[in-house]
Design a protein around this motif. Structure first.
Motif, mmCIF file in Angstrom:
data_model
loop_
_atom_site.group_PDB
_atom_site.id
_atom_site.type_symbol
_atom_site.label_atom_id
_atom_site.label_comp_id
_atom_site.label_asym_id
_atom_site.label_seq_id
_atom_site.Cartn_x
_atom_site.Cartn_y
_atom_site.Cartn_z
ATOM 1 N N LYS A 199 25.960 56.434 50.480
ATOM 2 C CA LYS A 199 26.251 56.109 51.874
ATOM 3 C C LYS A 199 25.171 55.196 52.457
ATOM 4 O O LYS A 199 25.486 54.203 53.112
ATOM 5 N N LEU A 245 27.192 52.095 53.163
ATOM 6 C CA LEU A 245 27.891 52.391 54.423
ATOM 7 C C LEU A 245 26.923 52.870 55.502
ATOM 8 O O LEU A 245 27.164 53.877 56.171
ATOM 9 N N LYS A 283 26.301 51.896 58.430
ATOM 10 C CA LYS A 283 26.803 51.930 59.803
ATOM 11 C C LYS A 283 27.951 52.919 60.007
ATOM 12 O O LYS A 283 28.401 53.115 61.119
ATOM 13 N N ALA A 284 28.419 53.521 58.938
ATOM 14 C CA ALA A 284 29.495 54.508 59.066
ATOM 15 C C ALA A 284 28.944 55.759 59.751
ATOM 16 O O ALA A 284 27.746 56.032 59.714
ATOM 17 N N HIS A 309 37.899 64.284 52.394
ATOM 18 C CA HIS A 309 37.122 63.785 53.517
ATOM 19 C C HIS A 309 37.870 64.242 54.746
ATOM 20 O O HIS A 309 39.072 64.016 54.868
ATOM 21 N N THR A 317 37.698 64.911 59.145
ATOM 22 C CA THR A 317 37.025 64.768 60.427
ATOM 23 C C THR A 317 37.374 66.001 61.232
ATOM 24 O O THR A 317 38.548 66.269 61.485
ATOM 25 N N ASN A 357 32.198 64.366 60.364
ATOM 26 C CA ASN A 357 32.777 64.007 59.077
ATOM 27 C C ASN A 357 32.248 64.944 58.003
ATOM 28 O O ASN A 357 31.047 65.201 57.933
ATOM 29 N N LEU A 394 35.533 56.925 55.096
ATOM 30 C CA LEU A 394 34.793 56.814 56.363
ATOM 31 C C LEU A 394 35.176 55.531 57.091
ATOM 32 O O LEU A 394 35.173 55.479 58.324
ATOM 33 N N LYS A 395 35.497 54.486 56.323
ATOM 34 C CA LYS A 395 35.866 53.198 56.920
ATOM 35 C C LYS A 395 37.363 52.938 56.871
ATOM 36 O O LYS A 395 37.905 52.317 57.775
ATOM 37 N N GLU A 396 38.013 53.357 55.815
ATOM 38 C CA GLU A 396 39.447 53.105 55.626
ATOM 39 C C GLU A 396 40.157 54.435 55.425
ATOM 40 O O GLU A 396 39.938 55.103 54.427
ATOM 41 N N LYS A 397 40.995 54.801 56.362
ATOM 42 C CA LYS A 397 41.686 56.091 56.272
ATOM 43 C C LYS A 397 42.783 56.091 55.217
ATOM 44 O O LYS A 397 43.019 57.084 54.552
#
Length: 174
Positions: free
Chosen positions: A58, A62, A64-65, A87, A89, A102, A129-132
């Motif tokens: 991460k 990632l 900035k996630a 994953h 939320t 998360n 985290l970026k693309e569901k």
């Protein structure tokens, strides 16, 4: 030769590839193939070690996630349900505000697997985290983090097939 329908983890791959795998199974060569390519299991057995491993990916890819509140191995995740990791939320109301956290949960099956397979699952869950959705951008992100993502996914499917046929081939590392 084994019928391709007996190979659920690779059912969506080309028929000739399924037949090659069926032949390896018939000749009792699948375990040897996997052990030749991935000779040992990783040693990340605790949730803390898993968290450190996930966070290294991460922090590299990632930054900035959103933060991860929980990273654990989970005994309740079963491959039967087409899940190797999750994953999620989790949203909660705290002091009149909606806060989301998360979480990443990895099937305990991967406590005794090659590091490459664990990496593939971790990258897959981090990409969420970026693309569901499992779309083109999602898989491009997976490949960015792990260039041999597609090969590892296929080999991991062979590993799951091996487990179904004859049980685990890796032991806990000391």
């Amino acid at each position: 030769m084994s019928m391709p329908t007996a190979l659920p983890y690779i059912a969506n791959y080309p028929l000739d590839l399924q037949q090659q795998v069926g032949k390896m199974i018939d000749e009792d060569m699948l375990a040897a193939f996997l052990l030749g390519k991935y000779p040992k299991a990783h040693s990340l057995s605790s949730d803390k070690e898993l968290r450190d491993f996930v966070m290294s990916f991460k922090n590299r890819y990632l930054k900035k996630a959103g933060p991860l509140s929980k990273i654990v191995y989970d005994n309740k995740i079963h491959v039967i349900n087409n899940a190797l990791g999750l994953h999620s939320t989790v949203s909660r109301v705290q002091g009149g505000k909606l806060k989301s956290k998360n979480e990443i949960r990895i099937s305990s099956l991967f406590r005794k697997a090659p590091l490459e397979f664990l990496s593939m699952i971790v990258v897959h869950e981090l990409a969420h985290l970026k693309e569901k959705d499992h779309n083109k951008a999602f898989y491009q992100l997976c490949q960015h983090m792990l260039p041999d993502y597609y090969q590892l996914e296929f080999d991991m499917r062979l590993y799951l097939t091996q487990i179904d046929i004859a049980g685990p081939i890796y032991r806990e590392t000391q």
